[in-house]
Scaffold this active site. Structure first.
Site, PDB file in Angstrom:
ATOM      1  N   VAL A   1      16.879  20.590 -18.568  1.00  0.00           N
ATOM      2  CA  VAL A   1      18.006  20.689 -17.632  1.00  0.00           C
ATOM      3  C   VAL A   1      17.952  19.547 -16.624  1.00  0.00           C
ATOM      4  O   VAL A   1      18.975  18.926 -16.305  1.00  0.00           O
ATOM      5  CB  VAL A   1      18.004  22.056 -16.916  1.00  0.00           C
ATOM      6  CG1 VAL A   1      19.045  22.076 -15.794  1.00  0.00           C
ATOM      7  CG2 VAL A   1      18.294  23.177 -17.912  1.00  0.00           C
ATOM      8  N   LYS A   2      16.751  19.242 -16.123  1.00  0.00           N
ATOM      9  CA  LYS A   2      16.616  18.157 -15.140  1.00  0.00           C
ATOM     10  C   LYS A   2      17.043  16.817 -15.746  1.00  0.00           C
ATOM     11  O   LYS A   2      17.688  15.994 -15.078  1.00  0.00           O
ATOM     12  CB  LYS A   2      15.169  18.075 -14.651  1.00  0.00           C
ATOM     13  CG  LYS A   2      14.859  16.869 -13.764  1.00  0.00           C
ATOM     14  CD  LYS A   2      15.616  16.915 -12.449  1.00  0.00           C
ATOM     15  CE  LYS A   2      15.415  15.649 -11.623  1.00  0.00           C
ATOM     16  NZ  LYS A   2      14.030  15.427 -11.184  1.00  0.00           N
ATOM     17  N   LEU A   3      16.706  16.572 -16.992  1.00  0.00           N
ATOM     18  CA  LEU A   3      17.064  15.308 -17.619  1.00  0.00           C
ATOM     19  C   LEU A   3      18.574  15.179 -17.781  1.00  0.00           C
ATOM     20  O   LEU A   3      19.144  14.103 -17.581  1.00  0.00           O
ATOM     21  CB  LEU A   3      16.348  15.171 -18.963  1.00  0.00           C
ATOM     22  CG  LEU A   3      14.822  15.054 -18.855  1.00  0.00           C
ATOM     23  CD1 LEU A   3      14.181  15.066 -20.234  1.00  0.00           C
ATOM     24  CD2 LEU A   3      14.415  13.798 -18.098  1.00  0.00           C
TER      25      LEU A   3
END
Length: 267
Positions: free
Chosen positions: A170-172
């Protein structure tokens, strides 16, 4: 009160350690130099020169905020960390990196009864200081729920996004979209110039319209795309390298985002 060890007390890790102390937890950390250890001591953190000293069988939570994926592997897989922790302790990885690294760490630690979650962050030191850092957390739901009171010392919201590694995924995506938005604003500013509109006029007007975004708001505060890109370039550039590497590792590509990512960090 929880015994917490913070590994990586730089730009993000130091304010996290400070918030944990203020919340009443016992916090140890690694300070490589006497000066760094003294700074930690002034914040109520028990500072030591290495992992072996900073972690003990009584350490319940280890918060990892080192800079790179390689450093996560060095800390968690090549050093004495696993031998120092007791069964039932938990490692929280905040570093942005590969889901594969998180999985490898979890595999090694599971054999010793040590739990792992990846809790990728969105925000900066000012968000930690305000207690509103965003966390994308992957891992066992019961473990995540158990961690909420501690993580809540510096983070809100704490978003459980599924299985281990999903915090990184999700962060990427988040990082790719943020960087792409910088590229979009740059393209918009260049369009404005062709239309005879000065960048400063656009940046004063657009945050009030439907085109607003966090990237646009940050650019407007800085006064220009170039100034904002220079300010965040080191971190965005590092994150984009991770995005591209992980996309390739997982057999995907960035599609139409790629051109915008290139524009986001263009001088």
């Amino acid at each position: 009160m929880t015994d917490v060890a913070c590994i990586g007390v730089g730009r993000m890790g130091l304010p996290i350690a400070d918030r944990l102390v203020r919340a009443g937890h016992t916090v140890t950390a690694i300070g490589r130099t006497a000066e760094a250890r003294e700074q930690l001591h002034t914040k109520g953190v028990r500072a030591y020169a290495d992992i072996a000293a900073a972690t003990t069988p009584g350490t319940e939570i280890v918060v990892v905020t080192v800079l790179t994926d390689e450093q996560v592997r060095e800390v968690c897989l090549s050093g004495p960390l696993a031998d120092r922790l007791s069964r039932g302790s938990t490692i929280v990885i905040h570093t942005t990196g590969s889901p594969t690294t998180v999985a490898d760490v979890a595999t090694v630690m599971a054999a010793r009864g040590i739990r792992v979650v990846d809790a990728a962050v969105s925000g900066g030191p000012h968000n930690i200081a305000a207690g509103d850092l965003t966390l994308f957390v992957g891992g066992d739901v019961d473990t995540v729920d158990e961690l909420r009171p501690l993580l809540g010392a510096y983070a809100d919201p704490i978003l459980h996004v599924g299985a281990l590694g999903n915090g990184q995924r999700v962060k990427l995506v988040n990082n790719a979209l943020f960087a792409a938005q910088i590229g979009l604003v740059r393209a918009g500013v260049e369009l404005g110039a062709h239309l005879g509109i000065d960048e400063s006029v656009l940046l004063a007007a657009l945050p009030n319209g439907s085109s607003d975004s966090r990237a646009l708001a940050g650019i407007a505060r800085r006064g220009s795309v170039d100034s904002f890109a220079e300010a965040v370039g080191e971190f965005v550039g590092k994150d984009l390298a991770v995005v591209r590497s992980v996309a390739a590792e997982l057999g995907g590509d960035l599609g139409p985002l790629e051109a915008l990512l290139t524009e986001s960090v263009r001088p």
